[in-house]
Each structure stands twice: as C-alpha cells, then as structure tokens.
Write an enzyme that holds these catalytic residues in place. Structure first.
Site: not given
Ligand SMILES: C[S@@+](CC[C@H](N)C(=O)[O-])C[C@H]1O[C@@H](n2cnc3c(N)ncnc32)[C@H](O)[C@@H]1O
Length: 432
Positions: A321, A255-256, A252, A302, A374
């Site tokens: 994450d 933004p990276g 997940c 996903d 978080c």
């Molecule tokens: C907490 S944020 C990640 C922050 C990132 N790891 C960082 O440090 O920049 C959670 C992310 O999960 C993504 N997300 C939500 N549901 C998801 C899914 N089913 N599969 C993959 N990504 C998912 C969201 O789009 C979001 O970008």
C-alpha cells in the site's frame, strides 16, 4: 476560546507553514465542547476546500494583503466569508463572532478592519461571485498543476467531475469485524443505537453510515467489533485474499487499517509482518492490533531496503500500500492539494518503483503481491505497473477477485465512485 480565531490559527499553520491538517486540527480541538469541535472542523475543511475563491474575495476587497504577524487575520477573514457563503449561521452572528476573533488573536485594534471587510463582502458578494465563476481555477479550487494532470489523464469533463467530488464531504464507512458479527447483525445493532447505515453489494463487511458519528457511539467500538475504514480501502484485504498457513507481509502498514482487516478475514495465517518506515505511525498499528485483539510482528523498517529487516523466509503474499500523492482522498484531506507540489509526483513514483522491486525479490515463486495506492494519477498507478511488468519477467497480472465476474486485474476507483475514496489496485503473481 473563540472558534473562528482557532480556525484561523489552524489554517495559517496548514497553508503557510505546510503542516498537515490531520496533525494540527486534533490538537486545536482538544479542549472544545463537541459542538465547537464540529464547528472548528467544518470551518477548517470548508475554507481549505474553497481557498483560492475566498482568497480572491479577500484580494478584491483589500488594498494590501495581510502579512507576517497579521497573517492570522487574513485567515480569520476567510473564515468569515466561508460562514457567510456556505453555512446556515445567520450573517449577524457570523460577522460578530468573526470580528471578536480578532481580539482572541490579540489584534483588538484590527476588529474594525475585519468588520469592514466582511460588511463590504455582504454588499458586493453577488458581483464578486460572478467574477469568480468566470475563472476555472476559482471554480475547481484545485492547484493548476493538479488540474492539468487530471485533465490530461481523464479529459476535461471527467476531471471537472472528479474535482467536484473532491470538494464534497466524504461519507463515514465502517468495517464490521467478521470475527464478532456478520454485517446484518451489526447493522441491527447500529439501528438500535439510532444510526442508519447502508450495505453495499461488492463488500461483505462494509457499511456506509447515513450520518457521520463519533466512534465511541458505535456499538462495541472499544471491544473491536467495528472499525472506521473507507469502502475502497476495505477492498485491499479482500483482493489480497490471504489463505490459512501463509506468511503475509504488509509492507507500508501504518496506521494498520489493512493489516488488521487481513487478520480479521483470515485469522489462520501463519504470520502477519507489518512494516512501516514511520516509527510514530507504527504506534497506531499497535493500537489497532490491541483494540482488535490480533497479533502481528510489527517492524520499523524501509520497504525499499528489506535487507535491514527481512528475517530470511520469502512471503506468500505481500500487500504494498505504497506511499503516494493521496490524490484519491482529497475529500477527506482537503489540505493535500495545497501541501503537495507537482515535483513530489516524480519523487513518489521513483520511491514506489524501488519499493515494488525490493519487495518482489522477497516474494515466493507463485506468490502474490497486491499493489495499492490512494492516488488517481496514472503515473503512480497504471503506468507504474506497466513499467514494472516490462522490467520484471516473472511478473504477471491476475484477477483481483474471483468473486468479481468482470475478472479485472487492475482497478482505478475514482473519488465518490459508489461513495468510495479514489484508489488503485493491481494484483501481480510471480511465476513458479
Ligand atoms: C498509504 S499509507 C499506508 C496505509 C496503511 N496501509 C493502512 O491501510 O492503514 C503509506 C505508508 O507508507 C509508509 N512509508 C513511506 N515510505 C516508506 C518506506 N520506504 N518503507 C515503508 N513504509 C513507508 C508511510 O509511513 C505510510 O504509513
């Protein structure tokens, strides 16, 4: 443009239309001078941090709530109260500029009404504040469902401290790119640029700035020498501890921030695969990789359905994450508490559970999965992991870091602990 009127519009979009502040605010700031940009941010963040309290003052001073096309003016009045109570703007300027905001909102006929309410507030504020201080909801300024959950998890006193911390301004943290400088070298560069910073003993790359600044004032920001990332988020790459030659998944990733940190710490991994379900947010992953001149395979997919994107080789390490309530980062996103609903939590817990199980299947025997959120709610953290362990026979917890003498295997960081955001980590290993 009248900054108070802009703030009222932004607040209306967030509170009434459910839009996220991090989408709406940058758009509103676009054509403003740096000074007005900063003021707009202070007003929007401040009103969202104190919303029920300011709403109470408004209700107490007006016979009828402003609705429909006049709703912007309700927020304009809250912006006025906020300035009078919590900023050093002299009251005549705060009132004058706010009243002018009614004209900018195309309601010049209501200038008198806004003026009247603000002046009544100035007269009656002591009495109103005393009344507000007797109501816990108006002291905590959190929705009651969240107050209940926090009190249930942490007890009344700690919950009150957490909510107080949620209402403080978060510090700006930097992550020094180990590829270019060590922390001490970069701290000296900051000092030359007139920026004071503090190091912390638990993380070799992290610096906390004394005062937040524009990223472009940071030495070498565009060249990738440094990134902005909270201290708690910076622990992820250290805890993941990727090794040379490994195949790593950031499931997940957008933004990276953590994707690039893993690569900064260990440039010799075999491959980094960065997945996210949100195509727009994935563009930010690409931007981060480009700025830092790093490589990853970025996939729109996903995480709970790896069948559609997995390329057939199991991963050595996985960072999960997970999407979560973000209740640990309310300091930075004061709108979260008003946008989230109690019922969202159960949906998030179910999504996290399905992502965890799907990813576990794609982990090599002996491989490591770091679960992170978080959030500060046990349902998404300790209870989620407890349930996962109960239902996954080949999973066990291992210490987050061998450098940490406590050898803890899970960690719940609360907001403002050592200046960090609220975060949760658990490190799981798959048996051989
Ligand atoms: C907490 S944020 C990640 C922050 C990132 N790891 C960082 O440090 O920049 C959670 C992310 O999960 C993504 N997300 C939500 N549901 C998801 C899914 N089913 N599969 C993959 N990504 C998912 C969201 O789009 C979001 O970008």
């Amino acid at each position: 443009m009248n900054v108070r009127a802009l703030a009222a519009k932004v607040l209306n979009q967030v509170v009434e239309q459910g839009q996220s502040l991090s989408n709406v605010l940058p758009a509103a700031q676009q054509d403003l001078s740096p000074k007005d940009k900063a003021l707009l941010q202070v007003l929007c963040y401040g009103v969202l941090r104190t919303l029920p309290r300011l709403d109470f003052f408004c209700r107490s001073l007006m016979d009828k709530a402003l609705k429909g096309k006049q709703r912007n003016l309700h927020f304009l009045i809250l912006v006025g109260f906020y300035q009078l109570l919590y900023t050093r703007i002299p009251s005549h300027a705060a009132v004058g500029e706010t009243v002018n905001g009614a004209k900018a909102l195309k309601k010049p006929a209501l200038k008198g009404m806004v003026n009247g309410v603000l002046r009544s507030f100035l007269r009656e504020q002591e009495n109103l504040i005393e009344k507000a201080n007797q109501q816990p909801a108006l002291v905590y300024c959190h929705p009651s469902w969240l107050v209940k959950r926090l009190q249930g998890a942490y007890g009344e006193q700690l919950a009150a401290e957490i909510m107080d911390n949620n209402n403080q301004q978060a510090p700006m943290w930097l992550r020094v790119n180990a590829i270019h400088h060590n922390r001490e070298q970069y701290q000296a560069l900051l000092k030359d640029a007139g920026l004071n910073s503090f190091s912390c003993e638990f993380n070799d790359n992290a610096l906390r700035l004394e005062k937040a600044t524009d990223v472009y004032k940071l030495p070498g920001f565009e060249a990738g020498w440094v990134s902005v990332q909270d201290g708690a988020a910076q622990l992820a790459a250290h805890y993941l501890d990727a090794q040379p030659g490994e195949l790593v998944l950031d499931a997940c990733s957008a933004p990276g921030g953590k994707t690039v940190h893993v690569l900064e710490l260990q440039p010799d991994i075999k491959q980094m695969v960065a997945v996210d379900a949100d195509a727009k947010r994935l563009l930010r992953v690409q931007e981060n990789l480009q700025r830092l001149k790093l490589n990853a395979t970025v996939i729109h997919g996903d995480a709970s359905q790896p069948g559609s994107w997995w390329h057939g080789e199991r991963f050595d390490r996985i960072l999960c994450d997970a999407p979560c309530s973000a209740t640990g980062v309310i300091r930075r996103h004061p709108d979260i508490r008003w946008l989230r609903r109690d019922s969202d939590i159960a949906d998030l817990v179910a999504l996290q559970q399905s992502i965890l199980h799907a990813l576990w299947d794609k982990l090599k025997p002996g491989g490591i999965l770091l679960y992170a959120t978080c959030s500060i709610l046990p349902d998404e953290n300790a209870l989620q992991i407890q349930r996962f362990l109960e239902t996954t026979k080949d999973a066990s917890l291992i210490p987050l870091s061998l450098q940490d003498n406590s050898r803890r295997k899970v960690r719940q960081i609360l907001p403002n602990e050592d200046g960090m955001d609220g975060f949760y980590y658990a490190k799981l290993q798959k048996s051989l």
